[in-house]
Scaffold this motif. Structure first.
Motif, PDB file in Angstrom:
ATOM      1  N   GLU A   1       0.863  -1.178   0.000  1.00 57.12           N
ATOM      2  CA  GLU A   1       0.000   0.000   0.000  1.00 57.12           C
ATOM      3  C   GLU A   1       0.914   1.248   0.000  1.00 57.12           C
ATOM      4  O   GLU A   1       2.070   1.179   0.440  1.00 57.12           O
ATOM      5  CB  GLU A   1      -0.886   0.011   1.250  1.00 57.12           C
ATOM      6  N   PRO A   2       0.411   2.390  -0.467  1.00 61.91           N
ATOM      7  CA  PRO A   2       1.251   3.611  -0.493  1.00 61.91           C
ATOM      8  C   PRO A   2       1.341   4.246   0.896  1.00 61.91           C
ATOM      9  O   PRO A   2       0.843   5.347   1.132  1.00 61.91           O
ATOM     10  CB  PRO A   2       0.505   4.510  -1.490  1.00 61.91           C
ATOM     11  N   GLU A   3       2.015   3.547   1.814  1.00 61.44           N
ATOM     12  CA  GLU A   3       2.012   3.961   3.216  1.00 61.44           C
ATOM     13  C   GLU A   3       3.376   4.416   3.732  1.00 61.44           C
ATOM     14  O   GLU A   3       3.513   4.740   4.901  1.00 61.44           O
ATOM     15  CB  GLU A   3       1.490   2.810   4.088  1.00 61.44           C
ATOM     16  N   MET A   4       4.364   4.449   2.864  1.00 56.15           N
ATOM     17  CA  MET A   4       5.682   4.925   3.294  1.00 56.15           C
ATOM     18  C   MET A   4       5.811   6.411   2.994  1.00 56.15           C
ATOM     19  O   MET A   4       5.324   6.888   1.975  1.00 56.15           O
ATOM     20  CB  MET A   4       6.773   4.110   2.598  1.00 56.15           C
ATOM     21  N   ARG A   5       6.484   7.138   3.881  1.00 55.83           N
ATOM     22  CA  ARG A   5       6.514   8.593   3.791  1.00 55.83           C
ATOM     23  C   ARG A   5       7.928   9.172   3.646  1.00 55.83           C
ATOM     24  O   ARG A   5       8.091  10.382   3.703  1.00 55.83           O
ATOM     25  CB  ARG A   5       5.839   9.197   5.033  1.00 55.83           C
ATOM     26  N   SER A   6       8.909   8.308   3.453  1.00 49.97           N
ATOM     27  CA  SER A   6      10.278   8.805   3.272  1.00 49.97           C
ATOM     28  C   SER A   6      11.118   7.715   2.639  1.00 49.97           C
ATOM     29  O   SER A   6      10.746   6.533   2.643  1.00 49.97           O
ATOM     30  CB  SER A   6      10.893   9.218   4.614  1.00 49.97           C
ATOM     31  N   ALA A   7      12.269   8.116   2.125  1.00 47.16           N
ATOM     32  CA  ALA A   7      13.193   7.149   1.534  1.00 47.16           C
ATOM     33  C   ALA A   7      13.674   6.152   2.579  1.00 47.16           C
ATOM     34  O   ALA A   7      13.829   4.962   2.289  1.00 47.16           O
ATOM     35  CB  ALA A   7      14.376   7.880   0.903  1.00 47.16           C
ATOM     36  N   ARG A   8      13.905   6.628   3.804  1.00 47.18           N
ATOM     37  CA  ARG A   8      14.416   5.713   4.837  1.00 47.18           C
ATOM     38  C   ARG A   8      13.370   4.656   5.200  1.00 47.18           C
ATOM     39  O   ARG A   8      13.731   3.510   5.486  1.00 47.18           O
ATOM     40  CB  ARG A   8      14.869   6.485   6.078  1.00 47.18           C
ATOM     41  N   GLU A   9      12.092   5.008   5.154  1.00 50.96           N
ATOM     42  CA  GLU A   9      11.050   4.006   5.393  1.00 50.96           C
ATOM     43  C   GLU A   9      11.017   2.996   4.246  1.00 50.96           C
ATOM     44  O   GLU A   9      10.838   1.789   4.468  1.00 50.96           O
ATOM     45  CB  GLU A   9       9.677   4.672   5.561  1.00 50.96           C
ATOM     46  N   ALA A  10      11.185   3.484   3.033  1.00 50.03           N
ATOM     47  CA  ALA A  10      11.190   2.591   1.869  1.00 50.03           C
ATOM     48  C   ALA A  10      12.358   1.612   1.944  1.00 50.03           C
ATOM     49  O   ALA A  10      12.203   0.417   1.657  1.00 50.03           O
ATOM     50  CB  ALA A  10      11.262   3.405   0.582  1.00 50.03           C
ATOM     51  N   ILE A  11      13.537   2.105   2.341  1.00 49.69           N
ATOM     52  CA  ILE A  11      14.707   1.242   2.456  1.00 49.69           C
ATOM     53  C   ILE A  11      14.499   0.210   3.560  1.00 49.69           C
ATOM     54  O   ILE A  11      14.828  -0.972   3.401  1.00 49.69           O
ATOM     55  CB  ILE A  11      15.974   2.070   2.738  1.00 49.69           C
ATOM     56  N   ALA A  12      13.940   0.632   4.696  1.00 51.70           N
ATOM     57  CA  ALA A  12      13.669  -0.297   5.795  1.00 51.70           C
ATOM     58  C   ALA A  12      12.701  -1.389   5.336  1.00 51.70           C
ATOM     59  O   ALA A  12      12.858  -2.562   5.684  1.00 51.70           O
ATOM     60  CB  ALA A  12      13.097   0.452   7.000  1.00 51.70           C
ATOM     61  N   TYR A  13      11.710  -1.009   4.528  1.00 51.45           N
ATOM     62  CA  TYR A  13      10.735  -1.970   4.009  1.00 51.45           C
ATOM     63  C   TYR A  13      11.413  -2.990   3.093  1.00 51.45           C
ATOM     64  O   TYR A  13      11.223  -4.204   3.236  1.00 51.45           O
ATOM     65  CB  TYR A  13       9.629  -1.221   3.252  1.00 51.45           C
ATOM     66  N   VAL A  14      12.207  -2.507   2.134  1.00 54.85           N
ATOM     67  CA  VAL A  14      12.847  -3.415   1.177  1.00 54.85           C
ATOM     68  C   VAL A  14      13.835  -4.335   1.897  1.00 54.85           C
ATOM     69  O   VAL A  14      13.919  -5.530   1.583  1.00 54.85           O
ATOM     70  CB  VAL A  14      13.558  -2.630   0.053  1.00 54.85           C
ATOM     71  N   LYS A  15      14.565  -3.799   2.866  1.00 49.90           N
ATOM     72  CA  LYS A  15      15.512  -4.635   3.609  1.00 49.90           C
ATOM     73  C   LYS A  15      14.787  -5.703   4.421  1.00 49.90           C
ATOM     74  O   LYS A  15      15.236  -6.858   4.506  1.00 49.90           O
ATOM     75  CB  LYS A  15      16.379  -3.767   4.527  1.00 49.90           C
ATOM     76  N   THR A  16      13.662  -5.334   5.018  1.00 49.04           N
ATOM     77  CA  THR A  16      12.869  -6.301   5.786  1.00 49.04           C
ATOM     78  C   THR A  16      12.339  -7.391   4.870  1.00 49.04           C
ATOM     79  O   THR A  16      12.371  -8.586   5.205  1.00 49.04           O
ATOM     80  CB  THR A  16      11.707  -5.596   6.501  1.00 49.04           C
ATOM     81  N   LEU A  17      11.845  -6.998   3.709  1.00 44.68           N
ATOM     82  CA  LEU A  17      11.323  -7.955   2.733  1.00 44.68           C
ATOM     83  C   LEU A  17      12.450  -8.850   2.213  1.00 44.68           C
ATOM     84  O   LEU A  17      12.281 -10.067   2.060  1.00 44.68           O
ATOM     85  CB  LEU A  17      10.660  -7.196   1.582  1.00 44.68           C
ATOM     86  N   HIS A  18      13.603  -8.253   1.954  1.00 40.53           N
ATOM     87  CA  HIS A  18      14.774  -8.991   1.470  1.00 40.53           C
ATOM     88  C   HIS A  18      15.164 -10.077   2.472  1.00 40.53           C
ATOM     89  O   HIS A  18      15.437 -11.228   2.098  1.00 40.53           O
ATOM     90  CB  HIS A  18      15.922  -7.992   1.270  1.00 40.53           C
ATOM     91  N   THR A  19      15.188  -9.712   3.759  1.00 43.75           N
ATOM     92  CA  THR A  19      15.518 -10.680   4.808  1.00 43.75           C
ATOM     93  C   THR A  19      14.487 -11.794   4.863  1.00 43.75           C
ATOM     94  O   THR A  19      14.830 -12.978   4.972  1.00 43.75           O
ATOM     95  CB  THR A  19      15.602  -9.973   6.174  1.00 43.75           C
ATOM     96  N   LEU A  20      13.209 -11.434   4.762  1.00 42.13           N
ATOM     97  CA  LEU A  20      12.133 -12.421   4.888  1.00 42.13           C
ATOM     98  C   LEU A  20      12.176 -13.465   3.780  1.00 42.13           C
ATOM     99  O   LEU A  20      12.093 -14.668   4.047  1.00 42.13           O
ATOM    100  CB  LEU A  20      10.767 -11.716   4.891  1.00 42.13           C
ATOM    101  N   VAL A  21      12.306 -13.044   2.513  1.00 39.69           N
ATOM    102  CA  VAL A  21      12.277 -14.023   1.417  1.00 39.69           C
ATOM    103  C   VAL A  21      13.485 -14.951   1.478  1.00 39.69           C
ATOM    104  O   VAL A  21      13.402 -16.119   1.064  1.00 39.69           O
ATOM    105  CB  VAL A  21      12.180 -13.333   0.033  1.00 39.69           C
ATOM    106  N   ARG A  22      14.608 -14.456   2.016  1.00 35.89           N
ATOM    107  CA  ARG A  22      15.777 -15.329   2.167  1.00 35.89           C
ATOM    108  C   ARG A  22      15.555 -16.335   3.299  1.00 35.89           C
ATOM    109  O   ARG A  22      15.937 -17.499   3.184  1.00 35.89           O
ATOM    110  CB  ARG A  22      17.029 -14.496   2.433  1.00 35.89           C
ATOM    111  N   TYR A  23      14.968 -15.902   4.411  1.00 36.54           N
ATOM    112  CA  TYR A  23      14.643 -16.830   5.502  1.00 36.54           C
ATOM    113  C   TYR A  23      13.694 -17.921   5.011  1.00 36.54           C
ATOM    114  O   TYR A  23      13.837 -19.087   5.374  1.00 36.54           O
ATOM    115  CB  TYR A  23      13.969 -16.076   6.657  1.00 36.54           C
ATOM    116  N   LEU A  24      12.727 -17.533   4.191  1.00 40.02           N
ATOM    117  CA  LEU A  24      11.736 -18.486   3.686  1.00 40.02           C
ATOM    118  C   LEU A  24      12.337 -19.435   2.659  1.00 40.02           C
ATOM    119  O   LEU A  24      11.744 -20.472   2.349  1.00 40.02           O
ATOM    120  CB  LEU A  24      10.547 -17.740   3.067  1.00 40.02           C
ATOM    121  N   GLY A  25      13.495 -19.062   2.095  1.00 44.47           N
ATOM    122  CA  GLY A  25      14.125 -19.905   1.090  1.00 44.47           C
ATOM    123  C   GLY A  25      13.430 -19.863  -0.255  1.00 44.47           C
ATOM    124  O   GLY A  25      13.568 -20.785  -1.065  1.00 44.47           O
ATOM    125  N   ILE A  26      12.705 -18.760  -0.529  1.00 42.56           N
ATOM    126  CA  ILE A  26      11.986 -18.674  -1.799  1.00 42.56           C
ATOM    127  C   ILE A  26      12.699 -17.777  -2.806  1.00 42.56           C
ATOM    128  O   ILE A  26      12.352 -17.749  -3.983  1.00 42.56           O
ATOM    129  CB  ILE A  26      10.539 -18.179  -1.597  1.00 42.56           C
TER     130      ILE A  26
END
Length: 478
Positions: free
Chosen positions: A157-182
């Protein structure tokens, strides 16, 4: 005027399947151009796609991990557009009924604040090929190895309000998909790519501004720089009395600018319709339960366990959990050290990661194994060596100079715990520093550190610091 930034992200995660989403062609990275594209990927007449069951299970696994709804029935559609690297003239994707609906990601910002970002959907689709513009004397080449590679497109959803929030989101997602092994998360190889939707609006306004989509950005740093540039560009246009055009833009990292690629299409421009060659995808409750049973410990769960079981700080837990290999290395080190978690995390976060960063190595490439580092930590904990001597030993371990105990013995680095030897050297240091001794006894307590330093220096760092502190204090107090 004060402006508010609005950001939504579409992340394409390449799924770790051995074959493509609708064919048996391999997906290995780095093959010679056009050697991993079969008749189905090339869109030859008469061929029929067959859905890869592993890709479906990976999508379900992601949906369960983010608390989403797994659609019991979803359909694949044809997204029609012409591009040289799309042989069929359409891309098989999902539109009205995606396999995953809703869900959320909780992101932790640099100041420790946690923010929830809701997800719109995650759907399966095939990748297109790749246009090559170099080494063709003014022409372009087409490599169709990627055509048909399975992707999971994750839309926020369009819920991020800064570049730092966007980076935190992508890094969190990056970590998650690697943990899941997908997904291996290798952004340099294009395994994780990001389309960034950016708009601005006057602060306090609820209506969204016109957005620009920044296409196919493949590094955290470039995502941040692209957002900053685009926000400044849009604000400049609006404050000059202009208006923003809805369009797709390309980010050029060399020039640090975005430039227009094409006007932004709407869904009806793609003429979506159900693919007649593919039956609806039906997911049973049994399939969901089977995938659920395969879910690993997720990053947030691991973080909470590290804080509880190892008494780590939020900072240390976040650092370790951000990389699954690093988290595994830490636990192996703790085990080898006979449970010294605080010493272990200090050595990993300072000495080990510092050395790895300097050598441009990943934790999986560390010359010092977790078991070896754990043994070094154990020798500090049982007072065989001091922390200062341990740094010398670590350097030797990094150079593969032998085992921890072997290095200690060969180089005579064992810590001295003989009380009489410590007392003798302390007496010598006190005698050699009469002025400082008098000042300390007159109330200048900060000189105690000076005496500790002199004793440890004279001992070559071999004295037990705890014993030195106790005996020195007694001697100085006379």
């Amino acid at each position: 005027m004060e402006w508010e930034t609005v950001i939504g992200l579409e992340v394409h995660a390449q799924l770790l399947t051995k074959t493509k989403i609708f064919s048996g062609a391999p997906t290995q990275f780095g093959a010679e151009p056009n050697t991993q594209a079969c008749a189905i990927d090339l869109g030859m007449p008469g061929v029929l796609p067959v859905l890869n069951a592993t890709a479906v299970n990976m999508a379900i696994k992601f949906g369960l991990a983010v608390g989403a709804t797994i659609q019991k029935e979803s359909i694949f559609a044809r997204k029609n557009y012409f591009y040289p690297d799309l042989p069929k003239g359409y891309q098989i994707s999902q539109f009205e009924l995606p396999v995953v609906s809703g869900g959320h990601l909780d992101i932790t910002l640099e100041d420790g604040v946690t923010k929830r970002v809701n997800l719109t959907r995650a759907h399966l689709e095939e990748d297109a090929g790749k246009s090559l513009h170099e080494d063709f004397n003014g022409s372009s080449g087409i490599d169709l190895n990627r055509a048909g590679t399975p992707l999971l497109e994750i839309v926020s959803e369009p819920e991020m309000r800064s570049a730092r929030e966007a980076i935190a989101y992508v890094k969190t997602l990056h970590t998650l998909v690697r943990y899941l092994g997908i997904c291996d998360g290798n952004m340099q190889e294009g395994s994780l790519r990001c389309d960034v939707n950016v708009s601005v609006r006057p602060l306090g306004q609820t209506k969204f501004g016109t957005r620009a989509e920044l296409k196919n950005i493949n590094s955290f740093r470039f995502i941040e720089r692209a957002i900053h540039y685009e926000v400044e560009r849009q604000i400049s246009i609006l404050e000059s009395g202009g208006s923003i055009i809805q369009e797709t833009r390309l980010y050029d990292p060399d020039k640090n600018e975005t430039r227009s690629m094409r006007s932004k299409e709407e869904a009806n421009d793609y003429r979506y319709f159900p693919d007649p060659d593919l039956l609806p995808l039906r997911i049973t409750e049994e399939m969901i339960l089977q995938v659920s049973a395969q879910l690993p410990e997720l990053p947030q769960q691991k973080r909470e366990r590290f804080i509880k079981d190892y008494e780590l700080s939020d900072y240390d837990a976040n650092l370790l959990v951000s990389n699954q290999d690093l988290a595994n290395f830490f636990e192996a080190t703790v085990k080898a050290s006979h449970h010294q978690p605080k010493l272990a995390v200090n050595w990993i976060s300072s000495e080990l990661l510092g050395a790895l960063n300097k050598a441009s190595l990943d934790i999986t490439e560390s010359p010092v194994s977790a078991e070896t580092l754990g043994k070094l930590v154990l020798r500090i904990a049982d007072h065989t060596i001091s922390g200062k001597i341990a740094k010398t030993i670590f350097e030797a371990l990094w150079q593969q100079a032998g085992d921890v105990d072997e290095i200690i013995e060969k180089r005579g680095l064992k810590q001295v715990t003989d009380t009489s030897a410590i007392e003798t050297l302390i007496d010598q240091v006190i005698t050699a520093n009469p002025t400082q001794t008098a000042e300390y006894r007159a109330g200048k307590d900060r000189l105690f550190g000076y005496f500790v330093g002199q004793v440890m220096k004279a001992s070559g760092g071999k004295f037990n610091p705890d014993q030195v502190n106790v005996i020195l204090k007694q001697k100085l107090q006379g």
